[in-house]
Scaffold this motif. Sequence first.
Motif, PDB file in Angstrom:
ATOM      1  N   ILE A 115       0.820  -1.217   0.000  1.00 32.72           N
ATOM      2  CA  ILE A 115       0.000   0.000   0.000  1.00 32.72           C
ATOM      3  C   ILE A 115       0.854   1.268   0.000  1.00 32.72           C
ATOM      4  CG2 ILE A 115      -1.904  -1.168   1.161  1.00 32.72           C
ATOM      5  CD1 ILE A 115      -1.102   0.225   3.749  1.00 32.72           C
ATOM      6  N   SER A 116       2.173   1.120   0.216  1.00 28.92           N
ATOM      7  CA  SER A 116       3.044   2.296   0.199  1.00 28.92           C
ATOM      8  C   SER A 116       3.364   2.767  -1.219  1.00 28.92           C
ATOM      9  CB  SER A 116       4.351   2.001   0.942  1.00 28.92           C
ATOM     10  OG  SER A 116       5.177   1.109   0.198  1.00 28.92           O
ATOM     11  N   ILE A 117       3.076   1.916  -2.198  1.00 32.49           N
ATOM     12  CA  ILE A 117       3.356   2.296  -3.590  1.00 32.49           C
ATOM     13  C   ILE A 117       2.397   3.394  -4.025  1.00 32.49           C
ATOM     14  CG2 ILE A 117       3.536   1.462  -5.954  1.00 32.49           C
ATOM     15  CD1 ILE A 117       5.631   0.366  -3.974  1.00 32.49           C
ATOM     16  N   GLU A 118       2.924   4.417  -4.631  1.00 29.96           N
ATOM     17  CA  GLU A 118       2.138   5.593  -4.996  1.00 29.96           C
ATOM     18  C   GLU A 118       0.966   5.239  -5.911  1.00 29.96           C
ATOM     19  OE1 GLU A 118       5.332   5.261  -5.195  1.00 29.96           O
ATOM     20  OE2 GLU A 118       6.084   6.619  -3.638  1.00 29.96           O
ATOM     21  N   LYS A 119      -0.099   5.980  -5.745  1.00 30.95           N
ATOM     22  CA  LYS A 119      -1.322   5.725  -6.507  1.00 30.95           C
ATOM     23  C   LYS A 119      -1.078   5.803  -8.012  1.00 30.95           C
ATOM     24  CE  LYS A 119      -6.138   7.277  -6.835  1.00 30.95           C
ATOM     25  NZ  LYS A 119      -7.134   8.273  -6.351  1.00 30.95           N
ATOM     26  N   TRP A 122      -0.177   2.492  -9.658  1.00 29.51           N
ATOM     27  CA  TRP A 122      -1.312   1.610  -9.890  1.00 29.51           C
ATOM     28  C   TRP A 122      -2.116   2.081 -11.120  1.00 29.51           C
ATOM     29  CZ3 TRP A 122      -2.370  -2.494  -6.443  1.00 29.51           C
ATOM     30  CH2 TRP A 122      -1.602  -2.490  -5.254  1.00 29.51           C
ATOM     31  N   GLU A 123      -2.355   3.386 -11.171  1.00 22.72           N
ATOM     32  CA  GLU A 123      -3.152   3.922 -12.279  1.00 22.72           C
ATOM     33  C   GLU A 123      -2.422   3.758 -13.607  1.00 22.72           C
ATOM     34  OE1 GLU A 123      -3.743   7.903 -10.996  1.00 22.72           O
ATOM     35  OE2 GLU A 123      -5.481   7.415  -9.718  1.00 22.72           O
ATOM     36  N   GLY A 124      -1.105   3.945 -13.596  1.00 24.77           N
ATOM     37  CA  GLY A 124      -0.334   3.780 -14.819  1.00 24.77           C
ATOM     38  C   GLY A 124      -0.386   2.346 -15.330  1.00 24.77           C
ATOM     39  N   ALA A 125      -0.301   1.383 -14.410  1.00 28.03           N
ATOM     40  CA  ALA A 125      -0.371  -0.023 -14.806  1.00 28.03           C
ATOM     41  C   ALA A 125      -1.739  -0.358 -15.390  1.00 28.03           C
ATOM     42  CB  ALA A 125      -0.074  -0.915 -13.599  1.00 28.03           C
ATOM     43  N   ARG A 126      -2.781   0.192 -14.777  1.00 29.89           N
ATOM     44  CA  ARG A 126      -4.122  -0.062 -15.299  1.00 29.89           C
ATOM     45  C   ARG A 126      -4.302   0.588 -16.676  1.00 29.89           C
ATOM     46  NH1 ARG A 126      -5.559   1.433  -9.821  1.00 29.89           N
ATOM     47  NH2 ARG A 126      -6.047  -0.443  -8.583  1.00 29.89           N
ATOM     48  N   ALA A 127      -3.701   1.755 -16.843  1.00 29.39           N
ATOM     49  CA  ALA A 127      -3.807   2.449 -18.127  1.00 29.39           C
ATOM     50  C   ALA A 127      -3.147   1.660 -19.250  1.00 29.39           C
ATOM     51  CB  ALA A 127      -3.176   3.838 -18.022  1.00 29.39           C
ATOM     52  N   GLN A 143       8.810  -2.941  -6.604  1.00 29.11           N
ATOM     53  CA  GLN A 143       9.078  -1.726  -5.831  1.00 29.11           C
ATOM     54  C   GLN A 143       8.829  -1.942  -4.337  1.00 29.11           C
ATOM     55  OE1 GLN A 143       7.648   2.074  -7.775  1.00 29.11           O
ATOM     56  NE2 GLN A 143       6.512   0.619  -9.039  1.00 29.11           N
ATOM     57  N   ALA A 144       7.778  -2.709  -4.037  1.00 30.84           N
ATOM     58  CA  ALA A 144       7.438  -2.944  -2.637  1.00 30.84           C
ATOM     59  C   ALA A 144       8.502  -3.763  -1.931  1.00 30.84           C
ATOM     60  CB  ALA A 144       6.080  -3.639  -2.542  1.00 30.84           C
ATOM     61  N   MET A 145       9.144  -4.674  -2.652  1.00 36.17           N
ATOM     62  CA  MET A 145      10.147  -5.547  -2.037  1.00 36.17           C
ATOM     63  C   MET A 145      11.279  -4.751  -1.411  1.00 36.17           C
ATOM     64  SD  MET A 145      10.415  -8.776  -4.671  1.00 36.17           S
ATOM     65  CE  MET A 145      11.913  -9.352  -3.881  1.00 36.17           C
ATOM     66  N   ALA A 146      11.717  -3.708  -2.114  1.00 37.82           N
ATOM     67  CA  ALA A 146      12.809  -2.889  -1.581  1.00 37.82           C
ATOM     68  C   ALA A 146      12.395  -2.200  -0.285  1.00 37.82           C
ATOM     69  CB  ALA A 146      13.237  -1.857  -2.623  1.00 37.82           C
TER      70      ALA A 146
END
Length: 221
Positions: A115-119, A122-127, A143-146
């Motif tokens: 949930i720390s990954i910027e919104k 998520w929106e870019g991946a959906r786009a 990104q979350a793993m780091a």
Amino acid sequence: MSYHWDFSGVWSRWDLLLAGLINTIKIAGISIVFGVIVGLVLAFLKLSPRRFLSAPATVFIEFYRNTPPIIHFFWFYYALPVLANVSLDPFVAAVLALSTQSGAFYAEVFRGGIISIEKGQWEGARALGMRHSQMMRRIILPQAMARMFAPFVERSFELTKTTALASTLAYADLLYQAMLVNSATFRPLEVYTTIALMYVILLVTASTLARIAEARLTAYR
């Protein structure tokens, strides 16, 4: 009053302590693997928008986060056999206790990282038309793993130290073997100082390796 240190009894029984150290590493390693699996499942369940999936995961996590670890050891070793009519040896009971407990804590580490990954990510991946599984695998989780690495390592160290509770079930870990050596030598200061140093060496070595891995992960990122 001066104390005369005498490690001869400890050195003469080094094989017992070494076997205990190996058993400690074994139970910690196996519990971390199963704990990660439990943690990932719980994290994704808790992140689910469906209440019937997120609610049980939340209850599980909160239960383990708010109860003493030793209760989990006793429950799996003494209570579960009564409930399920099975017989568990100390190793299996300890792994179940450690895996489920650590899984609850790992779940919060994983959930927090996701949930720390910027919104915008998520929106870019959906786009781009990615399915949820593709988005998690290619964009979010790398990104979350780091971000999860440091708290994950810290939690794993806590798990390793908690393995000492397995001695209460007569599992031959480092602490249990130390108690055997102490009962034979009557030198508690030397015995427990030695195993304290063994834990320090083990965890400092693991910490060093973790820092190297984190540096490589950061460079790769």
